[in-house]
Design an enzyme around this catalytic site. Structure first.
Site, PDB file in Angstrom:
ATOM      1  N   ASP A 196     -12.710  -2.136   4.855  1.00 51.57           N
ATOM      2  CA  ASP A 196     -13.857  -1.779   4.021  1.00 51.57           C
ATOM      3  C   ASP A 196     -14.870  -2.912   3.957  1.00 51.57           C
ATOM      4  O   ASP A 196     -16.087  -2.675   3.943  1.00 51.57           O
ATOM      5  CB  ASP A 196     -13.394  -1.414   2.607  1.00 51.57           C
ATOM      6  CG  ASP A 196     -12.864   0.006   2.526  1.00 51.57           C
ATOM      7  OD1 ASP A 196     -12.538   0.574   3.584  1.00 51.57           O
ATOM      8  OD2 ASP A 196     -12.762   0.547   1.409  1.00 51.57           O
TER       9      ASP A 196
ATOM     10  N   ASP B  27      -6.474  -2.323   4.620  1.00 45.02           N
ATOM     11  CA  ASP B  27      -7.284  -1.430   3.797  1.00 45.02           C
ATOM     12  C   ASP B  27      -8.500  -2.171   3.241  1.00 45.02           C
ATOM     13  O   ASP B  27      -9.627  -1.664   3.268  1.00 45.02           O
ATOM     14  CB  ASP B  27      -6.428  -0.875   2.661  1.00 45.02           C
ATOM     15  CG  ASP B  27      -7.190   0.079   1.773  1.00 45.02           C
ATOM     16  OD1 ASP B  27      -7.795   1.031   2.297  1.00 45.02           O
ATOM     17  OD2 ASP B  27      -7.201  -0.130   0.550  1.00 45.02           O
TER      18      ASP B  27
ATOM     19  N   ASP C 149      -7.457 -14.728   3.117  1.00 46.24           N
ATOM     20  CA  ASP C 149      -8.610 -15.162   2.338  1.00 46.24           C
ATOM     21  C   ASP C 149      -9.631 -15.875   3.216  1.00 46.24           C
ATOM     22  O   ASP C 149     -10.837 -15.654   3.092  1.00 46.24           O
ATOM     23  CB  ASP C 149      -8.185 -16.021   1.137  1.00 46.24           C
ATOM     24  CG  ASP C 149      -7.088 -17.014   1.463  1.00 46.24           C
ATOM     25  OD1 ASP C 149      -6.450 -16.888   2.517  1.00 46.24           O
ATOM     26  OD2 ASP C 149      -6.844 -17.922   0.644  1.00 46.24           O
TER      27      ASP C 149
ATOM     28  N   LYS D 176      -0.796 -13.629   5.071  1.00 43.89           N
ATOM     29  CA  LYS D 176      -0.711 -14.595   3.971  1.00 43.89           C
ATOM     30  C   LYS D 176       0.649 -15.282   4.038  1.00 43.89           C
ATOM     31  O   LYS D 176       1.369 -15.435   3.048  1.00 43.89           O
ATOM     32  CB  LYS D 176      -0.892 -13.871   2.629  1.00 43.89           C
ATOM     33  CG  LYS D 176      -1.112 -14.806   1.436  1.00 43.89           C
ATOM     34  CD  LYS D 176      -2.424 -15.553   1.481  1.00 43.89           C
ATOM     35  CE  LYS D 176      -2.601 -16.422   0.235  1.00 43.89           C
ATOM     36  NZ  LYS D 176      -3.784 -17.286   0.317  1.00 43.89           N
TER      37      LYS D 176
ATOM     38  N   TYR E 109       0.821  -1.214   0.000  1.00 41.70           N
ATOM     39  CA  TYR E 109       0.000   0.000   0.000  1.00 41.70           C
ATOM     40  C   TYR E 109       0.858   1.268   0.000  1.00 41.70           C
ATOM     41  O   TYR E 109       0.370   2.344  -0.332  1.00 41.70           O
ATOM     42  CB  TYR E 109      -0.926  -0.015   1.229  1.00 41.70           C
ATOM     43  CG  TYR E 109      -2.030   1.014   1.181  1.00 41.70           C
ATOM     44  CD1 TYR E 109      -3.285   0.691   0.663  1.00 41.70           C
ATOM     45  CD2 TYR E 109      -1.841   2.302   1.655  1.00 41.70           C
ATOM     46  CE1 TYR E 109      -4.302   1.625   0.624  1.00 41.70           C
ATOM     47  CE2 TYR E 109      -2.855   3.246   1.620  1.00 41.70           C
ATOM     48  CZ  TYR E 109      -4.086   2.895   1.107  1.00 41.70           C
ATOM     49  OH  TYR E 109      -5.090   3.823   1.068  1.00 41.70           O
TER      50      TYR E 109
END
Length: 333
Positions: free
Chosen positions: A231, A227, A203, A170, A123
Site C-alpha cells: 500500500d 500488506d 523500517d 525484521k 496477518y
C-alpha cells in the site's frame, strides 16, 4: 473459450466489474463468466460469506476476477480475501507498482513489484483472548511456506526479466520467525546467481521506498509487511485505485482490485475502474491471452497519456462507463 469466475463484490464493485468485463469483451477474448457473490451479499443470501458454490467455481475454472469486498473493522465477519486465500491456498500475492502517464508522482519512471507471502504471519488473524483484557495474536512462519514464496519470487523475476530481489524482514528483533524467512530466502537465492539478492529491515525499507524507491526492483515480504509495504508503494504512484493485485496458488489464481468498496460513492457510476482493469490485464497474461492483454494495456496507457477522459479521483469529470468507453474506442481506433 475461457470460463472464469467473476465476483463483482459490493459497494462500487459491481459497477467497476461490469465496465471491466465490457473492455475485456471488446478486446475479442472469448470468456464465459460464472458470477458469484461473497461477503455481506453472500451472508444475506446463503448464510456464509464464502459459499461452497463460489469456491467450487474457482477450483473448477482455476481463475477468478474479484471486485472489492467490504471487511467490517473490529467486529463482524473476517476478511473474505483472507478466507479465499486460505481455502484455495493462494500463497503468493503479486502487486506490480508502475507509474502511469500523466498521473503526478515524484518518480514517473517507477516500476517495481511487491511479492508477498499470503498464508502465514500475523496477518492470518490467529487470535484469542487469554483472559478478559488480554489478547494473544500468533505469528506463524514455516520453512515450507517461506521457501515456496522465495521460489515464486525468483521464478517471477527470471520470467519477467527482473534483475534484483530485496527480502524485507525484521530479523534483527524477531530473530526466529523473521530469521527463518530470511534464511529460506538466502538459500533459494544461492540457486539463482543471475538475480541480485539483498535484504533490508522493514523500517529502513519503508524509509528508502519514500526517499529512493527507484533502487528497488522486486520486494519479497512476509504477509503483514507485504500488506503494508504494497500500500505504501501504491501511494507513490497515485493510490490503490490505480494498481492491480493477484493471488496465485498451484491450483488457481484470483485477480482483484486491492482498494476498498467505497460505499460512500457506490451506485453513482463515478468510480475509477483502473485497478480492476489492470488486474484483468494480469489475468489475461496468466491465461496466455497476451495479445488481448497488450491491446487493452496499450489503449489504457494512451487514455492516461492524453488525459482528456479522467474519472474524478484523478482530476477529471468522466463517469466509470465513459472512461471504459474511451479505452474501448482507443482499442478500436
Amino acid at each position: 473459450m475461457h470460463t472464469i469466475t467473476l465476483i463483482p463484490g459490493d459497494g462500487i464493485g459491481p459497477e467497476v466489474a461490469s465496465n471491466v468485463v465490457r473492455i475485456i469483451e471488446a478486446s475479442g477474448v472469448q470468456i464465459e463468466w460464472e458470477m458469484h457473490v461473497a461477503g455481506q451479499p453472500a451472508l444475506d443470501k446463503f448464510g456464509t460469506t464464502l459459499p461452497d458454490e463460489l469456491l467450487e467455481s474457482i477450483k473448477r475454472n482455476k481463475v477468478g476476477l474479484k471486485g472489492p469486498i467490504t471487511t467490517p473493522v473490529g467486529k463482524g465477519f473476517t476478511s473474505v480475501n483472507v478466507g479465499l486465500r486460505k481455502a484455495l491456498d493462494l500463497y503468493a500475492n503479486l502487486r506490480p507498482i508502475r507509474a502511469l502517464p500523466n498521473i503526478p508522482c515524484r518518480n514517473p519512471n517507477l516500476d517495481l513489484v511487491v511479492v508477498r507471502e499470503n498464508t502465514e504471519s500475523l496477518y492470518s488473524g490467529l487470535e484469542h483472548e487469554i483472559i478478559p483484557g488480554v489478547v494473544e495474536s500468533l505469528k506463524i512462519i514455516t520453512e515450507k511456506a517461506s521457501t515456496r514464496i522465495a521460489h515464486f519470487a525468483f521464478d517471477f523475476a527470471l520470467r519477467e526479466k527482473r534483475k534484483k530481489i530485496t527480502c524485507v524482514h525484521k530479523a534483527n528483533i524477531m530473530k526466529m520467525s523473521d530469521g527463518l524467512f530470511l534464511e529460506c530466502f538466502r538459500k533459494v537465492a544461492e540457486d539463482h546467481p543471475q538475480i541480485e539478492a539483498d535484504d533490508k529491515i522493514v523500517d529502513n525499507a519503508s524509509m528508502q521506498l519514500v526517499m529512493r524507491p527507484e533502487q528497488f526492483d522486486v520486494l519479497l515480504c512476509e504477509n503483514l509487511y507485504g500488506d503494508i509495504v504494497s500500500d505504501l508503494c501504491a501511494g507513490l504512484i497515485g493510490g490503490l485505485g490505480l494498481v492491480p493485485g493477484a493471488n496465485i496458488g498451484e491450483k488457481g489464481a484470483v485477480f482483484e482490485a486491492v482498494h476498498g468498496s467505497a460505499p460512500d460513492i457506490a451506485g453513482q457510476g463515478i468510480a475509477n475502474p483502473t485497478a480492476l482493469l489492470q488486474s484483468a490485464i494480469l489475468m489475461l497474461r496468466h491465461i496466455d491471452e497476451r495479445a488481448a492483454a497488450d491491446k487493452i494495456e496499450t489503449a489504457m496507457l494512451k487514455v492516461f497519456a492524453e488525459g482528456k477522459v479522467r474519472t474524478r479521483d484523478i482530476g477529471g469529470t468522466a463517469k466509470t462507463a465513459e472512461f471504459a468507453d474511451e479505452i474501448i474506442a482507443m482499442m478500436n481506433g
